[in-house]
Write an enzyme that holds these catalytic residues in place. Structure first.
Site, short mmCIF file in Angstrom:
data_model
loop_
_atom_site.label_atom_id
_atom_site.label_comp_id
_atom_site.label_asym_id
_atom_site.label_seq_id
_atom_site.Cartn_x
_atom_site.Cartn_y
_atom_site.Cartn_z
N ASP A 177 19.20 -13.82 15.38
CA ASP A 177 18.08 -13.07 15.94
C ASP A 177 18.10 -13.28 17.45
OD1 ASP A 177 15.63 -12.07 16.78
OD2 ASP A 177 14.53 -12.84 15.04
N HIS A 178 18.33 -12.20 18.19
CA HIS A 178 18.46 -12.33 19.64
C HIS A 178 17.15 -12.72 20.32
CE1 HIS A 178 21.22 -12.14 22.88
NE2 HIS A 178 21.97 -11.18 22.38
N ARG A 179 16.04 -12.70 19.58
CA ARG A 179 14.77 -13.12 20.17
C ARG A 179 14.69 -14.63 20.31
NH1 ARG A 179 10.81 -10.23 15.98
NH2 ARG A 179 12.34 -11.25 14.62
#
Length: 481
Positions: free
Chosen positions: A451-453
């Site tokens: 998850d790039h968050r």
């Protein structure tokens, strides 16, 4: 004198609002003990045997095998205290007609203290008598079709719809049974937070939806039907039955498989993951020759066998200790990244009933031997369909060994609401430059979907590089012991 108790489908936990009857474990007229399983049901998570908190004689069963029942719907009625006269001959009894009390016309109210255990499932107890509810006969024609929004003016005025009994008339159902809307208080008959969230996300007023559940309870399928109906209306699509998706002409030989139970839950989770998580994937090839040699050295005669998955799990927990950003989840309500202290490691397991992800609790505190034993135990339970909800939920990171299917690489879908998944391809003999010379080595492809968050590419790349280094040189793990 016998007291007839109604046992309803209890809350099965994890926000589940319905279950499918797989197999009845008792017959009408059979004597059951307290906490004896009476029915096996399939939820979106697992197969569950439901124990009855009452001891006595089963007087009626509700629902056929394969039927879907909502939480709170009647499963069986049990005569507690003595064998009723109508069962003295041991003959079966049909379920009571719509509107009749669960124990028959002459059954006394369930107010007498009984010997129920009080220990059924999540949120369910037997300290108080079960409330008597009016059973609604399906297809009676009362009220609009389930899942179809009511006209706004009908909600406001409570006007009688065609084919509906007059309010207060003989045999008229109660406010909830007449539909999902109480015209006086304008409240919706819905108990599931999932249903409310789905309606909120699609800007759907639940007070305008009629439920198909018991006593007009609004189920997830009702909301989905209402959303589809509104979308068809917006697109100018006409025709079809209310609440039913309009399909094209059937093709000869085609097969339609309902997305229900575990299949439906998996489809919903995959879709939600892709919809909510901005995922990215990186991968690297690694030389697993030394790791395989280390495993052979560990599996000495007389000692518990160590699986390759357990070694990879131990490497994963060591990598998560170094890169804790990936052992996390995103709280979308508060817009916060939540880093988790313990590693509850899920692993994908293919079974006859579909893909399941059992979870090893506190994997970071387990030895390789312990991990290997736990993987074997959970895999066996997964294949037999005996995993509990606790063994299938609350994972924080997933290990996906798709190499067992004979493939090298994959870009898996993250197991929502986790933040990452490590994929392991097959280990195959390939040409490889080793110590400056070309040699045949055992090569594996590793992939990390994240998850790039929760992190950037540098963190994800560092995690994957550490895993690959430990696969190539397992002795590196000794530095952290």
């Amino acid at each position: 004198m016998a007291v007839v108790r109604e046992f309803t489908l209890p809350d099965l936990g994890e926000g589940l609002t319905e279950a499918t009857i797989v197999q009845w474990l008792v017959e009408v007229g059979e004597v059951v003990a307290i906490d004896q399983p009476v029915v096996e049901v399939e939820t979106a998570k697992a197969m569950v045997e439901v124990p009855c908190p009452y001891g006595g004689v089963v007087t009626a069963r509700f629902g056929e095998e394969g039927a879907e029942v909502p939480v709170g719907a009647a499963l069986v009625t049990v005569a507690v205290g003595a064998v009723p006269d109508d069962l003295a001959g041991g003959g079966p009894q049909e379920a009571p007609p719509a509107g009749a009390p669960a124990g028959g016309a002459g059954a006394p109210p369930a107010e007498t203290t009984d010997s129920g255990s009080g220990n059924v499932l999540v949120g369910y107890g037997t300290s108080a008598a079960a409330a008597r509810r009016r059973r609604i006969r399906p297809g009676s024609g009362a009220g609009p079709a389930a899942g179809v929004p009511r006209p706004p003016k009908e909600v406001a005025s409570g006007a009688q719809a065609p084919g509906e009994p007059a309010a207060g008339g003989a045999g008229a159902p109660g406010p909830a049974a007449a539909g999902a809307v109480d015209a006086g208080s304008r409240t919706a008959a819905v108990i599931s937070p999932l249903v409310r969230r789905m309606a909120r996300e699609h800007d759907l007023d639940l007070r305008e939806v009629t439920g198909s559940g018991r006593d007009g309870l609004i189920l997830r399928t009702d909301v989905e039907c209402a959303i589809r109906e509104r979308e068809r209306a917006a697109a100018g699509v006409t025709g079809g039955t209310a609440g039913v998706t309009v399909a094209g002409p059937a093709t000869a030989g085609e097969e339609r498989i309902p997305l229900r139970g575990m299949l439906g839950a998996a489809a919903e989770k995959f879709s939600r993951s892709r919809r909510e998580i901005p995922e990215a994937t990186c991968w690297v090839d690694a030389d697993a020759t030394e790791l395989l040699a280390a495993r052979r050295a560990m599996n000495v005669p007389g000692a518990p066998k160590v699986s390759l998955l357990a070694l990879l799990a131990r490497i994963t927990t060591a990598a998560l200790a170094r890169f804790p950003q990936l052992n996390a989840t995103v709280d979308t309500k508060t817009q916060e990244i939540v880093r988790l202290p313990a590693v509850h490691l899920g692993f994908a397991a293919q079974t006859d009933r579909g893909l399941v992800v059992p979870v090893v609790r506190d994997a970071q505190a387990r030895t390789v031997e312990d991990l290997s034993a736990e993987f074997a135990r959970l895999t066996e339970k997964a294949r037999s369909g005996g995993l509990s909800l606790a063994e299938l939920t609350h994972g924080t990171f997933t290990l996906n060994n798709y190499g067992v299917f004979g493939v090298d690489g994959s870009t898996p879908i993250i197991n929502h609401p986790e933040a990452a998944m490590l994929g392991i391809g097959r280990i195959a003999a390939k040409p490889w430059v080793h110590e400056g010379e070309l040699a045949v080595r055992q090569i594996v492809q590793l992939s990390l979907t994240f998850d790039h968050r929760v992190c950037d590419g540098g963190t994800a790349g560092g995690f994957l590089r550490f895993v690959a280094d430990c696969v190539e040189r397992p002795a590196l793990l000794l530095r952290g012991l």
